[in-house]
Design a protein around this motif. Structure first.
Motif, PDB file in Angstrom:
ATOM      1  N   THR A 212       0.832  -1.223  -0.065  1.00 61.66           N
ATOM      2  CA  THR A 212      -0.123  -0.192  -0.106  1.00 61.66           C
ATOM      3  C   THR A 212       0.799   1.380   0.027  1.00 61.66           C
ATOM      4  O   THR A 212       1.747   1.454   0.726  1.00 61.66           O
ATOM      5  CB  THR A 212      -0.922   0.083   1.410  1.00 61.66           C
ATOM      6  OG1 THR A 212      -1.666  -1.208   1.253  1.00 61.66           O
ATOM      7  CG2 THR A 212      -1.745   1.127   1.181  1.00 61.66           C
TER       8      THR A 212
ATOM      9  N   LEU B  56      -2.730   7.390   0.467  1.00 54.14           N
ATOM     10  CA  LEU B  56      -3.929   7.151   1.516  1.00 54.14           C
ATOM     11  C   LEU B  56      -3.970   8.348   2.591  1.00 54.14           C
ATOM     12  O   LEU B  56      -4.972   8.552   2.978  1.00 54.14           O
ATOM     13  CB  LEU B  56      -3.555   5.797   2.180  1.00 54.14           C
ATOM     14  CG  LEU B  56      -4.491   5.191   3.038  1.00 54.14           C
ATOM     15  CD1 LEU B  56      -4.299   3.853   3.324  1.00 54.14           C
ATOM     16  CD2 LEU B  56      -4.459   5.773   4.674  1.00 54.14           C
ATOM     17  N   LEU B  57      -2.781   8.609   3.246  1.00 50.42           N
ATOM     18  CA  LEU B  57      -2.766   9.724   4.188  1.00 50.42           C
ATOM     19  C   LEU B  57      -3.201  11.006   3.694  1.00 50.42           C
ATOM     20  O   LEU B  57      -4.295  11.677   4.242  1.00 50.42           O
ATOM     21  CB  LEU B  57      -1.438   9.940   4.750  1.00 50.42           C
ATOM     22  CG  LEU B  57      -1.141   8.413   5.524  1.00 50.42           C
ATOM     23  CD1 LEU B  57       0.424   8.708   6.282  1.00 50.42           C
ATOM     24  CD2 LEU B  57      -1.901   8.478   6.800  1.00 50.42           C
TER      25      LEU B  57
ATOM     26  N   GLU C 139      -5.375  11.530   1.147  1.00 53.20           N
ATOM     27  CA  GLU C 139      -6.888  11.327   0.701  1.00 53.20           C
ATOM     28  C   GLU C 139      -7.397  11.651   2.051  1.00 53.20           C
ATOM     29  O   GLU C 139      -8.448  12.443   2.153  1.00 53.20           O
ATOM     30  CB  GLU C 139      -7.028   9.879   0.093  1.00 53.20           C
ATOM     31  CG  GLU C 139      -6.880  10.160  -1.153  1.00 53.20           C
ATOM     32  CD  GLU C 139      -7.053   8.687  -1.799  1.00 53.20           C
ATOM     33  OE1 GLU C 139      -6.578   8.478  -3.040  1.00 53.20           O
ATOM     34  OE2 GLU C 139      -7.545   7.639  -0.984  1.00 53.20           O
ATOM     35  N   GLU C 140      -6.984  10.866   3.035  1.00 50.95           N
ATOM     36  CA  GLU C 140      -7.673  11.046   4.392  1.00 50.95           C
ATOM     37  C   GLU C 140      -7.774  12.323   4.991  1.00 50.95           C
ATOM     38  O   GLU C 140      -8.831  12.890   5.454  1.00 50.95           O
ATOM     39  CB  GLU C 140      -7.071  10.019   5.504  1.00 50.95           C
ATOM     40  CG  GLU C 140      -7.188   8.632   5.420  1.00 50.95           C
ATOM     41  CD  GLU C 140      -8.781   8.305   5.829  1.00 50.95           C
ATOM     42  OE1 GLU C 140      -9.368   8.844   6.728  1.00 50.95           O
ATOM     43  OE2 GLU C 140      -9.059   7.678   5.045  1.00 50.95           O
TER      44      GLU C 140
ATOM     45  N   ALA D 250      -5.256  -1.872   3.677  1.00 51.21           N
ATOM     46  CA  ALA D 250      -5.412  -0.322   3.378  1.00 51.21           C
ATOM     47  C   ALA D 250      -6.703   0.031   4.120  1.00 51.21           C
ATOM     48  O   ALA D 250      -6.725   1.231   4.481  1.00 51.21           O
ATOM     49  CB  ALA D 250      -5.627  -0.228   2.001  1.00 51.21           C
ATOM     50  N   ASP D 251      -7.788  -0.518   3.785  1.00 49.26           N
ATOM     51  CA  ASP D 251      -9.091  -0.461   4.651  1.00 49.26           C
ATOM     52  C   ASP D 251      -9.152  -0.183   6.011  1.00 49.26           C
ATOM     53  O   ASP D 251      -9.776   0.813   6.676  1.00 49.26           O
ATOM     54  CB  ASP D 251     -10.436  -1.387   4.212  1.00 49.26           C
ATOM     55  CG  ASP D 251     -10.632  -1.437   2.731  1.00 49.26           C
ATOM     56  OD1 ASP D 251     -10.251  -0.229   2.036  1.00 49.26           O
ATOM     57  OD2 ASP D 251     -11.076  -2.413   2.202  1.00 49.26           O
TER      58      ASP D 251
ATOM     59  N   ARG E 159      -7.073   2.919   6.809  1.00 47.26           N
ATOM     60  CA  ARG E 159      -8.195   4.309   6.479  1.00 47.26           C
ATOM     61  C   ARG E 159      -8.897   4.310   7.930  1.00 47.26           C
ATOM     62  O   ARG E 159      -9.135   5.320   8.344  1.00 47.26           O
ATOM     63  CB  ARG E 159      -9.022   3.846   5.452  1.00 47.26           C
ATOM     64  CG  ARG E 159      -8.548   4.463   4.159  1.00 47.26           C
ATOM     65  CD  ARG E 159      -9.577   4.237   3.145  1.00 47.26           C
ATOM     66  NE  ARG E 159      -8.847   4.083   1.780  1.00 47.26           N
ATOM     67  CZ  ARG E 159      -8.245   5.382   1.207  1.00 47.26           C
ATOM     68  NH1 ARG E 159      -8.356   6.692   1.724  1.00 47.26           N
ATOM     69  NH2 ARG E 159      -7.497   5.140   0.330  1.00 47.26           N
ATOM     70  N   GLU E 160      -9.549   3.303   8.188  1.00 45.76           N
ATOM     71  CA  GLU E 160     -10.401   2.954   9.568  1.00 45.76           C
ATOM     72  C   GLU E 160      -9.701   3.845  10.721  1.00 45.76           C
ATOM     73  O   GLU E 160     -10.079   4.799  11.503  1.00 45.76           O
ATOM     74  CB  GLU E 160     -10.730   1.979   9.791  1.00 45.76           C
ATOM     75  CG  GLU E 160     -12.189   1.750  10.399  1.00 45.76           C
ATOM     76  CD  GLU E 160     -12.550   0.299  10.572  1.00 45.76           C
ATOM     77  OE1 GLU E 160     -12.339  -0.544   9.421  1.00 45.76           O
ATOM     78  OE2 GLU E 160     -13.089  -0.106  11.629  1.00 45.76           O
TER      79      GLU E 160
ATOM     80  N   MET F 214      -7.205   5.945  10.632  1.00 46.82           N
ATOM     81  CA  MET F 214      -6.998   7.300  10.447  1.00 46.82           C
ATOM     82  C   MET F 214      -8.327   8.128  10.451  1.00 46.82           C
ATOM     83  O   MET F 214      -8.226   9.316  11.201  1.00 46.82           O
ATOM     84  CB  MET F 214      -6.222   7.728   9.143  1.00 46.82           C
ATOM     85  CG  MET F 214      -5.017   7.181   8.797  1.00 46.82           C
ATOM     86  SD  MET F 214      -3.775   7.428   9.925  1.00 46.82           S
ATOM     87  CE  MET F 214      -3.505   9.018   9.965  1.00 46.82           C
ATOM     88  N   ASP F 215      -9.224   7.454   9.966  1.00 47.28           N
ATOM     89  CA  ASP F 215     -10.488   8.172  10.363  1.00 47.28           C
ATOM     90  C   ASP F 215     -10.765   8.357  11.824  1.00 47.28           C
ATOM     91  O   ASP F 215     -11.380   9.349  12.397  1.00 47.28           O
ATOM     92  CB  ASP F 215     -11.694   7.162   9.851  1.00 47.28           C
ATOM     93  CG  ASP F 215     -11.849   7.141   8.418  1.00 47.28           C
ATOM     94  OD1 ASP F 215     -11.323   7.846   7.485  1.00 47.28           O
ATOM     95  OD2 ASP F 215     -12.685   6.245   7.828  1.00 47.28           O
TER      96      ASP F 215
END
Ligand SMILES: Nc1ncnc2c1ncn2[C@@H]1O[C@H](COP(=O)(O)OP(=O)(O)OP(=O)(O)O)[C@@H](O)[C@H]1O
Ligand SMILES: [Mg+2]
Length: 376
Positions: free
Chosen positions: A221, A226-227, A229-230, A260-261, A264-265, A267-268
């Motif tokens: 990943t 990813l970061l 986007e978050e 990755a999901d 993301r969780e 970071m959310d």
């Protein structure tokens, strides 16, 4: 009449064996079997279980810690006292750390002491076993609890999905026109059901991860993307509260194997917490950099912070701190519990550093290399 305590002595030095024998017969309460080799000791243990075992670590057919290990694995339930010389006392201590009940230094033993140590070893082993069993029972209960939560939240989601679906249809006026007040009220119903849905998802996730039933889908990943986007996703929410959110990500940040999901969780949760617990005009920064064979990620805010004594608690389920100041912020205290379990399932660690009134830093370290595919 009191039952005699059956002692098995494994000792090759005839002088030492003789001494023990005499001391024990003085005390009266003991019956003693003596063997002078490890193999004979193991054989004797297979035939009958003594109440307590006295073990010399250096025997003709085995030496040192190895002797203890072999005997202890062969008869883990038998209370064991190591006989050691002065020189190998540290070995004896190590054996106590690994499951022996006690040790005696040869040449420093008298009858009273010997008899006390043996009885104590038996008692102590009994207590250890009872503790172990109690612990097993607790683990079972904990598992039961996780299964219950998991089943309950799963079952609750089904009717909730139906409620959400029908509310949506009515709100979209597909079955008739609504007046403004009806719309407003149904809007509240929708918000609440959405919240309930998220809560059930979190509960389900948590219990799944706790019971090791979650499969991490590890893929290579690009965290850089990813970061960023978050941070983008939360920009609006932060703007609305007058909070500045920015990122500082090392351009050559290593790609890592992760789900990755799930990341993301993580970071959310961290970013939404930072927004929740940072007052107007605050600042949030998400940064990431390489750190050897790990990637370091942090979410830093200058919000209300967390008291030193509360910092460890925040990763436990259902823990909410600072209730007064943040009364209007919704949440049940599952976010960080989930975050910690996800990070640990990746072989990573998470820490919090925070000063009350100044702000908080949540720091994550994730390994770069590929790890086992299935982790719990
Ligand atoms: N960035 C932060 N600054 C100050 N306090 C925080 C921060 N993040 C978490 N906390 C404290 O830790 C508690 C636990 O956080 P957690 O994310 O687990 O739960 P929550 O945000 O209250 O609810 P949920 O995430 O389940 O909606 C919070 O209630 C809050 O008191
Ligand atoms: Mg939260």
């Amino acid at each position: 009449m009191e039952q005699r305590i059956r002692v098995l002595l494994i000792e090759d030095n005839p002088g030492d064996a003789r001494l023990i024998q005499e001391l024990l017969s003085e005390a009266g309460l003991f019956s003693l079997d003596t063997v002078d080799r490890l193999d004979l000791g193991l054989k004797s243990l297979s035939q009958k279980t003594p109440d307590v075992l006295l073990l010399d670590l250096s025997l003709p057919d085995s030496h040192g810690f190895q002797t203890f290990l072999q005997v202890h694995t062969h008869a883990p339930m038998v209370p064991l006292v190591v006989l050691s010389g002065l020189v190998d006392e540290s070995l004896a201590l190590e054996a106590v750390r690994k499951g022996a009940q006690d040790y005696l230094v040869k040449g420093r033993v008298d009858g009273q002491m010997l008899s006390r140590v043996m009885r104590y070893a038996i008692e102590r082993k009994g207590t250890e076993e009872r503790l172990k069993q109690a612990n097993e029972r607790l683990k079972k209960l904990d598992e039961l609890k996780s299964n219950f939560i998991s089943a309950a939240s799963h079952e609750l989601r089904t009717p909730l999905t139906a409620i959400k679906g029908y509310v949506a249809i009515v709100l979209q006026e597909r079955v008739g026109k609504l007046n403004d007040q009806q719309k407003e009220f149904l809007g509240y119903v929708k918000d609440s059901t959405d919240r309930l849905h998220r809560l059930l998802d979190d509960l389900l996730d948590l219990s799944r991860i706790e019971s090791g039933r979650v499969e991490m889908r590890m893929t290579l990943t690009d965290l850089n993307l990813l970061l960023k986007e978050e941070v983008m996703i939360f920009k609006v929410q932060a703007d609305n509260k007058g909070i500045l959110i920015e990122s500082e990500i090392e351009p050559s940040l290593k790609k890592i194997y992760c789900d990755a999901d799930k990341v993301r969780e993580v970071m959310d949760n961290l970013i939404s917490n930072s927004i929740k617990y940072t007052p107007k005009n605050g600042k949030i920064k998400v940064s990431a950099r390489n750190e050897g064979n790990r990637v370091y990620i942090e979410v830093r805010d200058n919000g209300i912070g967390i008291k030193e004594e509360d910092q460890m608690r925040v990763f436990e389920p259902f823990q909410r701190i600072n209730r007064d100041e943040t009364e209007d912020e919704e949440g049940v205290g599952l976010g960080l519990a989930l975050v910690k379990r996800i990070i640990e399932a990746h072989g990573g660690v998470i820490e919090v550093k925070s000063t009350e009134g100044k702000g908080s830093v949540f720091a994550i370290r994730l390994p770069v290399e590929k790890r086992g595919e299935r982790q719990g």
